[in-house]
Structure formats: C-alpha cells, structure tokens
Design a protein around this motif. Structure first.
Motif, PDB file in Angstrom:
ATOM      1  N   ASN A  20      12.768  65.723  49.155  1.00  0.00           N
ATOM      2  CA  ASN A  20      11.982  66.638  49.867  1.00  0.00           C
ATOM      3  C   ASN A  20      12.673  67.640  51.105  1.00  0.00           C
ATOM      4  OD1 ASN A  20       9.471  68.167  49.536  1.00  0.00           O
ATOM      5  ND2 ASN A  20       8.810  67.335  51.799  1.00  0.00           N
ATOM      6  N   VAL A  21      14.106  67.499  50.883  1.00  0.00           N
ATOM      7  CA  VAL A  21      14.876  68.446  52.020  1.00  0.00           C
ATOM      8  C   VAL A  21      14.652  69.775  52.146  1.00  0.00           C
ATOM      9  CG1 VAL A  21      16.360  66.333  52.782  1.00  0.00           C
ATOM     10  CG2 VAL A  21      16.997  68.077  50.833  1.00  0.00           C
ATOM     11  N   VAL A  22      14.310  70.058  50.918  1.00  0.00           N
ATOM     12  CA  VAL A  22      13.822  71.534  50.893  1.00  0.00           C
ATOM     13  C   VAL A  22      12.419  71.359  50.192  1.00  0.00           C
ATOM     14  CG1 VAL A  22      14.040  73.623  49.673  1.00  0.00           C
ATOM     15  CG2 VAL A  22      16.154  72.468  50.479  1.00  0.00           C
ATOM     16  N   GLU A  23      11.378  71.879  50.858  1.00  0.00           N
ATOM     17  CA  GLU A  23       9.878  71.494  50.584  1.00  0.00           C
ATOM     18  C   GLU A  23       9.542  71.587  49.160  1.00  0.00           C
ATOM     19  OE1 GLU A  23       7.841  70.406  52.875  1.00  0.00           O
ATOM     20  OE2 GLU A  23       5.997  70.925  51.747  1.00  0.00           O
ATOM     21  N   LYS A  24       9.132  70.622  48.537  1.00  0.00           N
ATOM     22  CA  LYS A  24       8.726  70.432  47.222  1.00  0.00           C
ATOM     23  C   LYS A  24       9.724  70.970  46.079  1.00  0.00           C
ATOM     24  CE  LYS A  24       3.949  70.414  48.224  1.00  0.00           C
ATOM     25  NZ  LYS A  24       2.705  71.592  48.613  1.00  0.00           N
ATOM     26  N   CYS A  25      10.982  70.851  46.545  1.00  0.00           N
ATOM     27  CA  CYS A  25      12.078  71.452  45.740  1.00  0.00           C
ATOM     28  C   CYS A  25      12.920  70.438  45.175  1.00  0.00           C
ATOM     29  CB  CYS A  25      12.937  72.508  45.928  1.00  0.00           C
ATOM     30  SG  CYS A  25      11.985  74.170  46.400  1.00  0.00           S
ATOM     31  N   PRO A  26      12.376  69.106  44.626  1.00  0.00           N
ATOM     32  CA  PRO A  26      13.508  68.141  44.075  1.00  0.00           C
ATOM     33  C   PRO A  26      14.576  68.452  43.279  1.00  0.00           C
ATOM     34  CG  PRO A  26      11.368  67.740  43.264  1.00  0.00           C
ATOM     35  CD  PRO A  26      11.335  68.838  44.302  1.00  0.00           C
ATOM     36  N   LEU A  27      14.362  69.918  42.544  1.00  0.00           N
ATOM     37  CA  LEU A  27      15.544  70.075  41.880  1.00  0.00           C
ATOM     38  C   LEU A  27      16.872  70.332  42.558  1.00  0.00           C
ATOM     39  CD1 LEU A  27      16.321  71.606  39.032  1.00  0.00           C
ATOM     40  CD2 LEU A  27      15.585  73.880  40.366  1.00  0.00           C
ATOM     41  N   ILE A  32      22.617  68.954  42.921  1.00  0.00           N
ATOM     42  CA  ILE A  32      23.832  68.860  43.911  1.00  0.00           C
ATOM     43  C   ILE A  32      24.197  67.315  43.667  1.00  0.00           C
ATOM     44  CG2 ILE A  32      23.081  70.713  45.368  1.00  0.00           C
ATOM     45  CD1 ILE A  32      23.185  67.721  47.302  1.00  0.00           C
ATOM     46  N   TRP A  33      23.395  66.559  43.105  1.00  0.00           N
ATOM     47  CA  TRP A  33      23.724  65.202  42.989  1.00  0.00           C
ATOM     48  C   TRP A  33      25.414  65.015  42.243  1.00  0.00           C
ATOM     49  CZ3 TRP A  33      24.393  61.547  38.481  1.00  0.00           C
ATOM     50  CH2 TRP A  33      24.175  60.057  39.085  1.00  0.00           C
ATOM     51  N   SER A  34      25.348  65.908  41.265  1.00  0.00           N
ATOM     52  CA  SER A  34      26.651  65.853  40.476  1.00  0.00           C
ATOM     53  C   SER A  34      28.179  66.287  40.970  1.00  0.00           C
ATOM     54  CB  SER A  34      26.754  66.880  39.242  1.00  0.00           C
ATOM     55  OG  SER A  34      26.316  68.267  39.861  1.00  0.00           O
ATOM     56  N   HIS A  35      27.919  66.454  42.586  1.00  0.00           N
ATOM     57  CA  HIS A  35      28.750  66.746  43.503  1.00  0.00           C
ATOM     58  C   HIS A  35      29.353  65.426  44.116  1.00  0.00           C
ATOM     59  CE1 HIS A  35      28.953  71.276  42.900  1.00  0.00           C
ATOM     60  NE2 HIS A  35      27.918  71.160  42.918  1.00  0.00           N
ATOM     61  N   ARG A  36      28.838  64.586  43.854  1.00  0.00           N
ATOM     62  CA  ARG A  36      29.463  63.291  44.503  1.00  0.00           C
ATOM     63  C   ARG A  36      31.012  63.038  43.991  1.00  0.00           C
ATOM     64  NH1 ARG A  36      26.691  58.349  42.422  1.00  0.00           N
ATOM     65  NH2 ARG A  36      27.194  59.312  40.408  1.00  0.00           N
ATOM     66  N   PRO A  37      31.671  62.199  44.536  1.00  0.00           N
ATOM     67  CA  PRO A  37      31.215  61.735  46.282  1.00  0.00           C
ATOM     68  C   PRO A  37      31.351  62.818  47.352  1.00  0.00           C
ATOM     69  CG  PRO A  37      33.343  60.915  45.693  1.00  0.00           C
ATOM     70  CD  PRO A  37      32.900  61.899  44.469  1.00  0.00           C
ATOM     71  N   PHE A  38      30.339  62.715  48.043  1.00  0.00           N
ATOM     72  CA  PHE A  38      30.179  63.625  49.143  1.00  0.00           C
ATOM     73  C   PHE A  38      31.102  63.107  50.241  1.00  0.00           C
ATOM     74  CE2 PHE A  38      26.149  63.802  46.979  1.00  0.00           C
ATOM     75  CZ  PHE A  38      25.996  65.288  46.551  1.00  0.00           C
ATOM     76  N   LYS A  39      31.743  64.002  51.081  1.00  0.00           N
ATOM     77  CA  LYS A  39      32.443  63.467  52.146  1.00  0.00           C
ATOM     78  C   LYS A  39      31.719  62.863  53.374  1.00  0.00           C
ATOM     79  CE  LYS A  39      35.116  67.432  52.676  1.00  0.00           C
ATOM     80  NZ  LYS A  39      34.886  68.303  51.224  1.00  0.00           N
ATOM     81  N   ASP A  40      30.647  64.002  53.516  1.00  0.00           N
ATOM     82  CA  ASP A  40      29.911  63.269  54.853  1.00  0.00           C
ATOM     83  C   ASP A  40      28.484  64.054  54.607  1.00  0.00           C
ATOM     84  OD1 ASP A  40      30.569  65.873  55.493  1.00  0.00           O
ATOM     85  OD2 ASP A  40      31.996  65.624  56.980  1.00  0.00           O
TER      86      ASP A  40
END
Ligand SMILES: NC(=O)N[C@H]1NC(=O)NC1=O
Length: 174
Positions: A20-27, A32-40
C-alpha cells in the motif's frame, strides 16, 4: 532496515510489506519486484516513480482514482486504509466542524466533476488550511497539468510511506 532483508523477501512478503505504498495499488510493488536486488530504499522509490511515470494518462488517472477523498465517505464510514487514516488524521481531516466538512465536500465534488479523478495531496505535508487553499487553486488547472500535479503528490505520499516502513520493525509488518 537492511536492504538485504528486503531483497531476501519472497514476492508474497514483499507485496505484503509494500503493497500500500501507493494507495490500493499493490500492482505497483508487484511490478517492481522483478528489479531486485535493490541498492537501497531510494532505489525502490526510483523504480516506483519510474513505473508510475511510464503509465499512459489513463493509468495515471486510475492510480489517482484509487485514492479516497480527503474528509470523504471512507473517512466517515471508517473504511480508510490504516495509512490514509493516519495521514488524514495528521492533517486535521478527522476533526473538521460541519462548515469545514461541507466546504471539503463541495470542493471535492467540484474537483471530481472537472477532472474525473479525486483531488490528491500529500496530507502529511500540508495543514488543513493548505489543503483547502490548494484544492481551490488547483481547480483552475487544465486536466493534463493537474494530472501531473496529482501524480507528484502520489509520489510524495509514497516516499513517506516507504520511510515509515523502513523505520518500523519489518517483522511486525509480516
Ligand atoms: N485524496 C487524497 O489526497 N488522499 C490522501 N492523501 C494522503 O496523504 N493520504 C490519502 O489517502
């Protein structure tokens, strides 16, 4: 919170934590999960912003439409998300008197009739007076300018929500 902990999350846990970091948009976190690993954390934020900015106008407006009105029906009926409830409360939206509630209702309605999406502003960065002033001011924008302005507010809300998650104990969120 260590970024390695975030990078080690399963897809399900990642979406549960950032859903919910963007309201009601878990999509959006799902995408963006596929961009792992994240730097920070800033890297996560950059991917979210890039995703939103890459959406067509209809997609951006869809994201805006996922937001509840400020001092609107969801607030009155207790159906806001936990994040939105905290933000609206911090901006004084939960303690409006009846004249202020009516003013917000009228301005929100006029705004939605004009643009076809709800007025969005980062409530945590604005006082009640700022919100009313900006709502009146932004009603004068054209649709394209206002869409971009509102999306900018979505990214500010997102930054603060991300920061909140990082500052709190990750385990309590899962
Ligand atoms: N409509 C609108 O701006 N909603 C919101 N703003 C914010 O900071 N949290 C919200 O839910």
């Amino acid at each position: 919170m260590d970024i390695n902990v975030v990078n080690a999350l399963t897809y399900e846990d990642f979406v549960k934590l950032f859903g919910n970091v963007v309201e009601k948009c878990p999509l959006i976190p799902a995408a963006i999960w596929s961009h792992r690993p994240f730097k920070d954390l800033a890297d996560i934020e950059a991917h979210i912003k890039e995703f939103i900015h890459s959406l067509p106008d209809s997609g951006k407006e869809g994201v805006l439409r996922c937001h509840p009105d400020l001092a609107g029906l969801d607030l009155q009926s207790g159906t806001l998300t936990r994040e939105s409830q905290e933000e609206q409360s911090q901006a004084g939206m939960t303690t409006l008197d009846s004249a202020e509630s009516l003013q917000m209702y009228r301005l929100n309605t006029e705004y939605k009739e004009r643009f076809g999406f709800p007025f969005v502003i980062c409530a945590r960065l604005n006082s009640k007076a700022d919100i009313v002033r900006q709502l009146s001011e932004r009603l004068k924008n054209d649709r394209a300018a206002e869409r971009e302005r509102a999306v900018e507010e979505v990214t500010k809300i997102c930054s603060l929500r991300l920061r909140n998650i990082v500052l709190s104990d990750i385990q309590t969120k899962l």
